[in-house]
Design an enzyme around this catalytic site. Structure first.
Site, PDB file in Angstrom:
ATOM      1  N   LYS A  53      -1.562  -2.373 -15.588  1.00  0.00           N
ATOM      2  CA  LYS A  53      -2.315  -1.609 -14.576  1.00  0.00           C
ATOM      3  C   LYS A  53      -3.275  -2.536 -13.838  1.00  0.00           C
ATOM      4  O   LYS A  53      -3.423  -2.451 -12.617  1.00  0.00           O
ATOM      5  CB  LYS A  53      -3.070  -0.446 -15.244  1.00  0.00           C
ATOM      6  CG  LYS A  53      -2.134   0.674 -15.699  1.00  0.00           C
ATOM      7  CD  LYS A  53      -2.832   1.707 -16.573  1.00  0.00           C
ATOM      8  CE  LYS A  53      -1.813   2.710 -17.123  1.00  0.00           C
ATOM      9  NZ  LYS A  53      -2.378   3.690 -18.049  1.00  0.00           N
ATOM     10  N   GLN A  97      -7.672   4.854 -21.349  1.00  0.00           N
ATOM     11  CA  GLN A  97      -6.294   4.751 -21.848  1.00  0.00           C
ATOM     12  C   GLN A  97      -6.112   5.629 -23.092  1.00  0.00           C
ATOM     13  O   GLN A  97      -6.887   5.542 -24.038  1.00  0.00           O
ATOM     14  CB  GLN A  97      -5.980   3.274 -22.168  1.00  0.00           C
ATOM     15  CG  GLN A  97      -4.558   3.028 -22.609  1.00  0.00           C
ATOM     16  CD  GLN A  97      -3.523   3.317 -21.512  1.00  0.00           C
ATOM     17  OE1 GLN A  97      -3.737   3.019 -20.336  1.00  0.00           O
ATOM     18  NE2 GLN A  97      -2.413   3.926 -21.889  1.00  0.00           N
ATOM     19  N   ASP A 120      -6.417   9.655 -13.240  1.00  0.00           N
ATOM     20  CA  ASP A 120      -5.288  10.100 -14.070  1.00  0.00           C
ATOM     21  C   ASP A 120      -4.994  11.592 -13.837  1.00  0.00           C
ATOM     22  O   ASP A 120      -3.938  12.082 -14.232  1.00  0.00           O
ATOM     23  CB  ASP A 120      -5.607   9.882 -15.561  1.00  0.00           C
ATOM     24  CG  ASP A 120      -4.774   8.748 -16.161  1.00  0.00           C
ATOM     25  OD1 ASP A 120      -3.761   8.368 -15.544  1.00  0.00           O
ATOM     26  OD2 ASP A 120      -5.146   8.257 -17.240  1.00  0.00           O
TER      27      ASP A 120
END
Ligand code: NAD
Length: 291
Positions: A53, A97, A120
C-alpha cells in the site's frame, strides 16, 4: 471464447488517473495527499499488504507514513494514535490494517476513525451512507469490483447477481452497491453464505456470480450458468505438487473458463483493483468531497 478481465491493466489505469489528479493538486500549490497506515503486531501477510500500500502511494505521489505497534499494544494505545491522526491536518486518510491482535476490539478502533478520513470505508457512518445511497467512502474491494464491471461495460441493470460470502468488507457492501438504482447496479442481488442450503441452485441462476469466501475451488462449472460473468474475490494459498506455494481464488478457473462469458483471474483480477481503489479513496479524502 471467454473474456479475461484484466485487473492489472485496469488498476494501472486507475493509478495513472490518481497520479494525474495529485499533480493537479501540487500545481495548485496544495500539499500532496497523505495516508497514514497503522500496523499492529507482526502478521506476515499484513506486513506485506502494508508495504504494498505504501509503495503504491509512492508511485502516484501520495505521501504515506507507516506506524508500527507491537503485538502487545493495548486498545487505548491504538485509539490514541488514531485520535492524533484525526486531528492532524496533514493526514487525509487513515488505515488501520486488519486483523488486530485479540486483546483489541476491532469495531471500537474502526469507530474511532474520523469518517471523513476513513479510506477503508468501514466506519458505520460510511456503511450507513452506502446503504442509503449518500456519497461516502466505499470499501476498496467492492468499489474495485464495481469499477471493473463499469470499465468493461458489463451490463448490470436488471441482471441477477449472486454474491457468495456476506462479510462486512466484501459481500455485504458489494450487495448494497449493486442493488442501488445508480449504475453500475440496479441488479437483483442474492447473498449466499455458510448456512445456504443447496448453493448450486442459487449460483447457477446468476448472470453475474461473485465469489468472496476463501475456499479453493468452491465454485466449479456445475455452479455456473453458461455465459455468466464470474468475479473471483477469493485469495487462497495452496501447495503445488513441487512443494512451492501458489495463489488461487474460490473459483476452479480451468473448469469454468469455457462456460462463462467473462472471468477475473487470481492473481491479477480483483486484488490489484482493491489496491488501486485505496489510492482513489485517499485522493477523495484529500479533496474533501464528502465534507
Ligand atoms: P470472511 O472470511 O470474513 O467471510 C467468508 C464468507 O464466506 C462468510 O460470509 C461465510 O458465510 C461464507 N462462506 C464460508 N463457507 C461457505 C460455503 N461453503 N458456502 C457459501 N459461503 C460460505 O471473508 P472476506 O474477508 O470477505 O474474504 C473472503 C475471501 O476474499 C478471502 O479469500 C479473502 O482473502 C479474499 N479477499 C480478497 C480481497 C482482494 O482484494 N482480492 C479483498 C478482501 C478479501
Amino acid at each position: 471464447m471467454s473474456l479475461l478481465i484484466d485487473g492489472k491493466k485496469l488498476a494501472a489505469e486507475v493509478r495513472s488517473e490518481v497520479k494525474y489528479e495529485v499533480e493537479v493538486i501540487l500545481k495548485q500549490g496544495k500539499p500532496a495527499p497523505g495516508l497514514n497506515l497503522l500496523l499492529v503486531g507482526s502478521d506476515p501477510a499484513s506486513e506485506i499488504y502494508v508495504r504494498y500500500k505504501s509503495k503504491d502511494c509512492e508511485q502516484v505521489g501520495i505521501v504515506s507514513t507507516i506506524v508500527r505497534l507491537p503485538d502487545t499494544a493495548s486498545e487505548e494505545e491504538v485509539v490514541a494514535i488514531v485520535n492524533l491522526w484525526n486531528e492532524d491536518r496533514k493526514v487525509d486518510g487513515i488505515l488501520v490494517q486488519l486483523p488486530l491482535p485479540k486483546q483489541i476490539n476491532e469495531q471500537r478502533v474502526l469507530q474511532s476513525i474520523n469518517p471523513l478520513k476513513d479510506v477503508d470505508g468501514f466506519h458505520p457512518v460510511n456503511v450507513g451512507k452506502l446503504v442509503i445511497g449518500l456519497p461516502g467512502f466505499v470499501p476498496c474491494t467492492p468499489a474495485g469490483v464495481v469499477e471493473m464491471l463499469r470499465r468493461y461495460d458489463i451490463p448490470t441493470s436488471g441482471k441477477h447477481v449472486v454474491i457468495v460470502g456476506r462479510s462486512n468488507i466484501v459481500g455485504k457492501p458489494l450487495a448494497m452497491l449493486l442493488a442501488q438504482k445508480k449504475l453500475p447496479g440496479n441488479s437483483t442481488v442474492a447473498i449466499c453464505h455458510s448456512a445456504t442450503e443447496d448453493l448450486e441452485s442459487y449460483t447457477k441462476r446468476a448472470d453475474i456470480l461473485i465469489a468472496a469466501v476463501g475456499s479453493r475451488h468452491l465454485i466449479t462449472s456445475k455452479h455456473v450458468k453458461t455465459g455468466a460473468v464470474v468475479i473471483d474475490v477469493g485469495i487462497n494459498r495452496y501447495e503445488k505438487p513441487d512443494g512451492t506455494f501458489g495463489l488461487t481464488g474460490d473459483v476452479d478457473f480451468e473448469d469454468v473458463y469455457e462456460k462463462v462469458s467473462a472471468i477475473t483471474p487470481v492473481p491479477g483480477g480483483v486484488g490489484p483493483m482493491t489496491r488501486a481503489l485505496l489510492l482513489k479513496n485517499t485522493l477523495l479524502a484529500a479533496s474533501g468531497v464528502f465534507t
